[in-house]
Design an enzyme around this catalytic site. Structure first.
Site, PDB file in Angstrom:
ATOM      1  N   HIS A  95      71.136 -31.247 -72.374  1.00  0.00           N
ATOM      2  CA  HIS A  95      70.456 -30.730 -73.565  1.00  0.00           C
ATOM      3  C   HIS A  95      71.310 -30.828 -74.826  1.00  0.00           C
ATOM      4  CE1 HIS A  95      72.724 -27.143 -72.166  1.00  0.00           C
ATOM      5  NE2 HIS A  95      72.784 -26.838 -73.451  1.00  0.00           N
TER       6      HIS A  95
ATOM      7  N   HIS B 131      79.789 -18.541 -79.723  1.00  0.00           N
ATOM      8  CA  HIS B 131      78.907 -18.163 -78.614  1.00  0.00           C
ATOM      9  C   HIS B 131      79.626 -18.286 -77.280  1.00  0.00           C
ATOM     10  CE1 HIS B 131      78.390 -22.516 -78.398  1.00  0.00           C
ATOM     11  NE2 HIS B 131      77.456 -22.476 -77.463  1.00  0.00           N
TER      12      HIS B 131
END
Ligand SMILES: O=C(O)/C=C/c1cccc(O)c1O
Ligand SMILES: [Fe+2]
Length: 314
Positions: A115, A179
């Site tokens: 992805h 993140h």
């Protein structure tokens, strides 16, 4: 020939988890602007600079950098599966020129991507094979990493190689900002997890579904009010300022330990952005045209999107 850049965070949770407030609307609007910017630039080649998440690159042979002269997407998290439209000649040119510029990088005739590559291609161009592409992998997940300055230098070498092509090249950087999604690490991993990180190619559909469910559940938990993941909006905004002001060498002093401590294990994905901006800077002074930022805990991402291009002469 001018160069242009679009950088965007990716998150597989964008498909399955609804963030609170107007985050989705704001991100959609920022992507619409980035799409318009890309369409306006009319690229005839897109260089996608992205990480992998143990879908294509494993510890049995983990390169810091790799260019695909052919590439296939695995189709994780609902992204498309199948070949990218790799411009083989351009990819081979990039490999030759970057190596000649003293930056070691691997080359793959069968690069497998996830992805990290597929999501921005789909969001910007509608499909993973919609534009002639050169996929450039930067390891941002599997420790240990080289120094950040090396990524900036890779970007410079990439930029010079692209300028020599004399084509309208858009660099598309994927990942970041701060993140820390629940990805396993080799250190301390139980044997079955370590085996997957070392050579986990071709998982069964059940194995893939189990892995994706774990990450999706982490996002859903935040959406339902559980404490969010560690994001660092101040760090993210400082990074965006650094790019906007062209102070790319300022990142040379960052240590990998500091990046992880400040912004999380996966914050190293900002290397893709740094490489794109370093490439852009080789074409002369640049201007950042668009800059979007939101911390979106439900998507486990300090979520940013930028667009930039070579400054036109007055
Ligand atoms: O599970 C993965 O492979 C990665 C998930 C993820 C989640 C949030 C932000 C990211 O950059 C990711 O890659
Ligand atoms: Fe990622």
């Amino acid at each position: 020939m001018p160069l242009a850049v679009v950088t965007a965070s990716h998150s597989p949770l964008m498909r399955t988890v609804e963030p609170r407030g107007d985050a989705r609307t704001a991100v959609d609007a920022a992507f619409a602007q980035a799409r318009a910017f890309a369409a306006d630039f009319r690229p005839d080649l897109v260089v996608v600079v992205a990480p992998d998440h143990y879908n294509g690159m494993f510890y049995d042979l983990m390169p810091p950098f790799c260019v695909g002269t052919a590439a296939e997407a695995v189709g994780d998290y609902g992204t498309a599966r199948g070949p990218l439209a790799v411009d083989r000649e351009a990819a081979r040119h990039v490999v030759r020129e970057v190596l000649a510029a003293d930056i070691d990088l691997a080359m793959s005739e069968r690069m497998v991507v996830d992805h990290g590559f597929a999501q921005p291609l789909e969001l910007l161009f509608g499909a993973i094979d919609a534009v002639p592409a050169v996929p450039v992998f930067i390891n941002c997940v599997a420790v240990p990493f080289g120094p950040v300055r090396r990524t900036r230098r890779l970007g410079e070498a990439l930029g010079r190689a692209l300028l020599a092509l004399d084509r309208r090249v858009l660099l598309l950087g994927s990942g970041g900002l701060s993140h820390d999604p629940p990805l396993p690490t080799l250190e301390g991993a139980p044997p079955e997890v370590a085996a997957r990180l070392i050579a986990g190619r071709h998982p069964t559909p059940e194995e893939r579904a189990g892995r994706e469910a774990r990450v999706r559940d982490a996002g859903l938990a935040v959406a339902s009010g559980e404490p969010g993941p560690r994001l660092n909006p101040d760090w993210d905004r400082a990074f965006l300022d650094l790019l906007a002001e062209g102070r790319l060498t300022a990142a040379d002093t960052w240590t990998n330990t500091w990046i992880t401590a400040e912004a999380g294990n996966s914050a190293h994905e900002v290397r893709t952005w740094l490489a794109c901006y370093a490439a852009l800077a080789t074409a002369g002074p640049y201007a950042m045209r668009g800059s979007f930022y939101r911390p979106i805990p439900e998507w486990i991402a300090g979520f940013g999107i930028t667009t930039a291009e070579t400054r036109r002469n007055p």
